[in-house]
Design a protein around this motif. Structure first.
Motif, PDB file in Angstrom:
ATOM      1  N   LYS A  21      60.064  20.480  -9.875  1.00 32.06           N
ATOM      2  CA  LYS A  21      60.926  19.335  -9.621  1.00 32.06           C
ATOM      3  C   LYS A  21      62.363  19.633 -10.031  1.00 32.06           C
ATOM      4  O   LYS A  21      62.613  20.468 -10.908  1.00 32.06           O
ATOM      5  CB  LYS A  21      60.429  18.101 -10.391  1.00 32.06           C
ATOM      6  N   THR A  22      63.297  18.936  -9.407  1.00 34.84           N
ATOM      7  CA  THR A  22      64.689  19.005  -9.837  1.00 34.84           C
ATOM      8  C   THR A  22      64.884  18.063 -11.021  1.00 34.84           C
ATOM      9  O   THR A  22      64.012  17.248 -11.344  1.00 34.84           O
ATOM     10  CB  THR A  22      65.623  18.601  -8.697  1.00 34.84           C
ATOM     11  N   ASN A  23      66.031  18.158 -11.656  1.00 39.47           N
ATOM     12  CA  ASN A  23      66.302  17.284 -12.790  1.00 39.47           C
ATOM     13  C   ASN A  23      66.290  15.815 -12.390  1.00 39.47           C
ATOM     14  O   ASN A  23      65.847  14.947 -13.156  1.00 39.47           O
ATOM     15  CB  ASN A  23      67.651  17.643 -13.417  1.00 39.47           C
ATOM     16  N   GLU A  24      66.762  15.500 -11.175  1.00 40.24           N
ATOM     17  CA  GLU A  24      66.780  14.111 -10.727  1.00 40.24           C
ATOM     18  C   GLU A  24      65.373  13.588 -10.471  1.00 40.24           C
ATOM     19  O   GLU A  24      64.998  12.496 -10.927  1.00 40.24           O
ATOM     20  CB  GLU A  24      67.623  13.991  -9.447  1.00 40.24           C
ATOM     21  N   HIS A  25      64.552  14.351  -9.743  1.00 41.25           N
ATOM     22  CA  HIS A  25      63.181  13.926  -9.454  1.00 41.25           C
ATOM     23  C   HIS A  25      62.320  13.890 -10.708  1.00 41.25           C
ATOM     24  O   HIS A  25      61.344  13.145 -10.767  1.00 41.25           O
ATOM     25  CB  HIS A  25      62.557  14.866  -8.424  1.00 41.25           C
ATOM     26  N   PHE A  43      63.006  12.720 -13.603  1.00 48.66           N
ATOM     27  CA  PHE A  43      63.104  11.447 -14.303  1.00 48.66           C
ATOM     28  C   PHE A  43      62.699  10.269 -13.425  1.00 48.66           C
ATOM     29  O   PHE A  43      62.302   9.227 -13.934  1.00 48.66           O
ATOM     30  CB  PHE A  43      64.539  11.238 -14.803  1.00 48.66           C
ATOM     31  N   SER A  44      62.776  10.442 -12.131  1.00 48.87           N
ATOM     32  CA  SER A  44      62.396   9.344 -11.236  1.00 48.87           C
ATOM     33  C   SER A  44      60.889   9.296 -10.971  1.00 48.87           C
ATOM     34  O   SER A  44      60.306   8.221 -10.858  1.00 48.87           O
ATOM     35  CB  SER A  44      63.151   9.462  -9.907  1.00 48.87           C
ATOM     36  N   SER A  45      60.242  10.458 -10.851  1.00 43.94           N
ATOM     37  CA  SER A  45      58.786  10.511 -10.609  1.00 43.94           C
ATOM     38  C   SER A  45      58.198  11.701 -11.358  1.00 43.94           C
ATOM     39  O   SER A  45      57.751  12.669 -10.750  1.00 43.94           O
ATOM     40  CB  SER A  45      58.488  10.622  -9.111  1.00 43.94           C
ATOM     41  N   ASN A  98      62.982  27.071  -8.010  1.00 43.46           N
ATOM     42  CA  ASN A  98      63.240  26.926  -9.451  1.00 43.46           C
ATOM     43  C   ASN A  98      62.862  28.190 -10.212  1.00 43.46           C
ATOM     44  O   ASN A  98      63.565  28.609 -11.133  1.00 43.46           O
ATOM     45  CB  ASN A  98      62.456  25.739 -10.015  1.00 43.46           C
ATOM     46  N   SER A 131      72.673  18.361 -23.171  1.00 44.32           N
ATOM     47  CA  SER A 131      71.699  18.185 -22.093  1.00 44.32           C
ATOM     48  C   SER A 131      70.887  19.467 -21.927  1.00 44.32           C
ATOM     49  O   SER A 131      71.340  20.544 -22.322  1.00 44.32           O
ATOM     50  CB  SER A 131      72.389  17.825 -20.776  1.00 44.32           C
ATOM     51  N   ASP A 150      68.530  21.886 -19.194  1.00 49.00           N
ATOM     52  CA  ASP A 150      68.257  22.213 -17.789  1.00 49.00           C
ATOM     53  C   ASP A 150      66.746  22.309 -17.611  1.00 49.00           C
ATOM     54  O   ASP A 150      66.163  23.390 -17.548  1.00 49.00           O
ATOM     55  CB  ASP A 150      68.949  23.525 -17.416  1.00 49.00           C
ATOM     56  N   ALA A 199      64.825  21.668 -15.087  1.00 51.43           N
ATOM     57  CA  ALA A 199      64.345  22.225 -13.825  1.00 51.43           C
ATOM     58  C   ALA A 199      64.163  23.731 -13.888  1.00 51.43           C
ATOM     59  O   ALA A 199      63.354  24.294 -13.139  1.00 51.43           O
ATOM     60  CB  ALA A 199      65.321  21.865 -12.697  1.00 51.43           C
TER      61      ALA A 199
END
Length: 276
Positions: A36-40, A42-44, A56, A237, A239, A241
């Motif tokens: 997953k990417t960093n955005e995905h 946290f969302s799912s 990745n 922060s 990384d 991913a």
């Protein structure tokens, strides 16, 4: 099969299944998050929805120079474990076969090393490594791992050797075999169960260790896999991913080693503990 035994079987199966879920779920999460990417993330984080980014692994491997770190960890772990097994077995031989106050004292002396944490000796170790010009050296870290691995190794080998019959050595002596021949040709092949246990325990410890490499091998050319993974952690922060794929690669070798040799852990430790 009676009703009682059938119920007991179902209960055991249910307990094993529940425990398996608890142990396997973190592994499942680790593998899923590595794509997953960093955005995905946290969302799912817990689901399989969204795109799977196989890149990745490639990006993380390239950015952290993980191939070199993997080779460093493999070299340090393999060489350290070989000498730990060889020197530990040789040191345990006289301790197991010679009765007396000196042997008892030395056995307790080595066992006492189990209660001394490495972190407690950091400052004198750092000074000693600098004086010996072994700081920022793989040889220095290997020597440290060998020394810190001796207490547990000698304890296991000594306990196991005491369970072996003396008649084997007496027969070899009558045939004219030397002490070194008795050890390497007669005793050492019999130490395979406990040697496999030592191999697994020490390899897992050295491969997963972060403390000694980050202190004594803190350059890009010498860092190990654990330090390479930590390179994706920032001050404000992380990384994730690229960190999770590297964690998966770090876990894979030790899991495979454990799967192939895990049956020797209990048998090797219990043989010396019960018979000794």
């Amino acid at each position: 099969m009676t009703t009682t035994s059938r119920i007991q079987g179902y209960v055991r199966w249910a307990i094993v299944s529940i425990l398996s879920v608890f142990y396997l779920y973190p592994l499942y999460m680790l593998v899923v998050l590595s794509f997953k990417t960093n955005e995905h993330m946290f969302s799912s984080a817990f689901g399989l929805k969204g795109e799977f980014h196989f890149s990745n692994y490639i990006e993380a491997w390239t950015r952290s120079n993980f191939g070199l770190a993997f080779l460093n960890s493999s070299l340090i772990s393999t060489v350290s474990v070989i000498f730990i097994i060889l020197l530990g077995a040789m040191a345990s031989y006289p301790l197991a076969r010679r009765a007396g106050k000196l042997s008892a004292f030395l056995s307790l002396f080595f066992v006492a090393g189990l209660i001394v944490p490495v972190q407690l000796n950091l400052i004198p170790l750092f000074k000693m490594m600098n004086n010996l010009q072994l700081n920022q050296s793989q040889l220095g870290v290997i020597l440290l791992y060998i020394s810190f691995g001796m207490p547990l190794t000698i304890f296991l080998f000594t306990s196991f050797m005491r369970s072996l019959p003396l008649e084997l050595e007496e027969a070899a002596q009558i045939d004219g075999s030397s002490p070194s021949g008795i050890f390497f040709k007669i005793l050492f092949p019999l130490l395979k169960p406990v040697a496999a246990s030592v191999l697994i325990l020490q390899f897992l410890h050295i491969w997963n260790d972060f403390f000694l490499p980050v202190v004594f091998l803190n350059t890009d050319e010498l860092r190990t896999v654990q330090v390479a993974v930590y390179s994706f952690a920032g001050r404000y922060s992380n990384d994730w991913a690229h960190m999770f794929p590297m964690v998966v690669i770090c876990v894979a070798p030790v899991m495979l080693l454990y799967i192939f040799l895990q049956r020797f852990i209990i048998s090797g430790i219990m043989s010396g503990a019960v018979k000794g």
